[in-house]
Design a protein around this motif. Sequence first.
Motif, PDB file in Angstrom:
ATOM      1  N   LEU A 176      -0.624  14.994 -12.521  1.00 40.58           N
ATOM      2  CA  LEU A 176       0.092  14.539 -11.327  1.00 40.58           C
ATOM      3  C   LEU A 176       0.415  13.051 -11.459  1.00 40.58           C
ATOM      4  O   LEU A 176      -0.215  12.348 -12.260  1.00 40.58           O
ATOM      5  N   PRO A 177       1.393  12.539 -10.710  1.00 41.87           N
ATOM      6  CA  PRO A 177       1.674  11.099 -10.750  1.00 41.87           C
ATOM      7  C   PRO A 177       0.425  10.297 -10.362  1.00 41.87           C
ATOM      8  O   PRO A 177      -0.387  10.741  -9.526  1.00 41.87           O
ATOM      9  N   ARG A 178       0.282   9.143 -10.942  1.00 42.23           N
ATOM     10  CA  ARG A 178      -0.915   8.334 -10.681  1.00 42.23           C
ATOM     11  C   ARG A 178      -0.993   7.847  -9.236  1.00 42.23           C
ATOM     12  O   ARG A 178      -2.083   7.565  -8.724  1.00 42.23           O
ATOM     13  N   ASP A 179       0.176   7.764  -8.583  1.00 39.17           N
ATOM     14  CA  ASP A 179       0.170   7.263  -7.206  1.00 39.17           C
ATOM     15  C   ASP A 179       0.120   8.395  -6.165  1.00 39.17           C
ATOM     16  O   ASP A 179       0.412   8.167  -4.986  1.00 39.17           O
ATOM     17  N   THR A 180      -0.240   9.615  -6.595  1.00 38.64           N
ATOM     18  CA  THR A 180      -0.335  10.739  -5.660  1.00 38.64           C
ATOM     19  C   THR A 180      -1.435  10.488  -4.629  1.00 38.64           C
ATOM     20  O   THR A 180      -2.559  10.074  -4.973  1.00 38.64           O
ATOM     21  N   ASP A 181      -1.112  10.745  -3.364  1.00 36.25           N
ATOM     22  CA  ASP A 181      -2.115  10.560  -2.301  1.00 36.25           C
ATOM     23  C   ASP A 181      -3.261  11.556  -2.451  1.00 36.25           C
ATOM     24  O   ASP A 181      -3.061  12.678  -2.947  1.00 36.25           O
ATOM     25  N   PRO A 182      -4.472  11.171  -2.019  1.00 37.70           N
ATOM     26  CA  PRO A 182      -5.619  12.093  -2.083  1.00 37.70           C
ATOM     27  C   PRO A 182      -5.345  13.377  -1.286  1.00 37.70           C
ATOM     28  O   PRO A 182      -4.552  13.400  -0.351  1.00 37.70           O
ATOM     29  N   ILE A 183      -6.044  14.447  -1.649  1.00 41.84           N
ATOM     30  CA  ILE A 183      -5.962  15.732  -0.953  1.00 41.84           C
ATOM     31  C   ILE A 183      -7.357  16.058  -0.432  1.00 41.84           C
ATOM     32  O   ILE A 183      -8.325  16.079  -1.206  1.00 41.84           O
ATOM     33  N   GLN A 184      -7.457  16.275   0.863  1.00 42.33           N
ATOM     34  CA  GLN A 184      -8.755  16.536   1.516  1.00 42.33           C
ATOM     35  C   GLN A 184      -9.737  15.394   1.215  1.00 42.33           C
ATOM     36  O   GLN A 184     -10.943  15.606   1.059  1.00 42.33           O
TER      37      GLN A 184
END
Length: 416
Positions: free
Chosen positions: A88-96
């Motif tokens: 995934l892109p390094r700047d992807t927002d956290p999930i849960q």
Amino acid sequence: MKMSKKTLPIATICAWKPRIDPTPDYQRPPAWSRKQKQLLIDSILREYDIPKMYWRSVERDDGVRYEVIDGQQRLRTIWEYQAGEYGLPRDTDPIQGIAVGGKKYADLDMDISTVFDSYAVDVVIIDDAVQTDEEDEVRDMFLRLQNGTTLKAQEKRNAMPGQMRDFAKEIAGHAFFENCKFSNSRFTYDQVASQMICIEMAGGPASVRDSDLNRIYRENTTFDTSGKTGKKVRRVLDYLLRAFPEKTPELERYNAISLYCLVSTLIGGYAHIGTEADLAKWFIAFETDRRANDRLEEEDRDPALVEYKRLTSYSTDAEESIRSRLEFLEKLFFSAYPDIELKDSIRTFSFEQRLAIFRRGLGHCQIKTHCTGEKLSWGEWHADHIIPYSHGGKTTVTNGQIGCPSCNLAKSNTID
């Protein structure tokens, strides 16, 4: 055509990979960018809805049980991510509250990878289509499902039903195309093959824009692939393959079309046997000179070569451009090889000529490759050109001889 719906977890879809063909012949090649793939995976991990897929149920000898009608890009994206081919892109927002930026499937937190594995994908299954009309329905469904996407014109034609589409696909598989500079990205071979067929059907240079190709696909669904046009297209490409048996970087798309026209003319009206090496030598020398001309100062350039380059740079699919390029190349080629003879305008021996040939040969086969000079009755023999017509042999009594059917067919266009 019967349809049923299945809801399959991604873990199952990945396990079934060997049984699924994502690119049956009407499908386009993989086209998604990494950014598009990452966006889909992000949507899955956040449990957003994604569009349903359409698969066709089949029974194939290679073990494949499903062919993808719609959803190929999504399916490949899922398989590739699960196999660890990208993250995934390094700047992807956290999930849960869990960090996922830059992570491949194997690096995901177990709770997040479970979301991926258990994500339910809706799949519509179409029963195996055996009849021709049902096969056409499947192709029509593919086109309808792709409506609004960025399918290129040849990708759409590749999904059209009918014999013209099948013939173009066959011609696109000819080994000559592998020796050209251009690749088969998004059915480029099919595109050029279709243009060659269009030109041959027109009997010479013609407009080969997408609208023209669409028309011949629509109007020739019952095209005879073994007819005169089909045979001629194959003969021209066989000649080109003999002329260019290796990868040839000068064979760009516009050159492939121009050379097709030149060779079609050569085969149609000239004693062309054995001219392949001459054509290749001449063409490579011409391209070398043309490129050298481009490097000269503008005032020193050959105006004829400048004009030829213009014809290869703008409206290359227009009839005027193709015709002008052909006329220019014909003038240069036949000037370089002035001894190439025109074929006799008359190919078939008349009754009087046949009678004279038969009486002169006393009714015996004179070829004698499969017999020892068999005595033939009037209705059993062939009038053969001693010097074959394709080599420039004339249709005259002097150039005629008796042949039994077996010997004449075995001789073909060879010279005794």
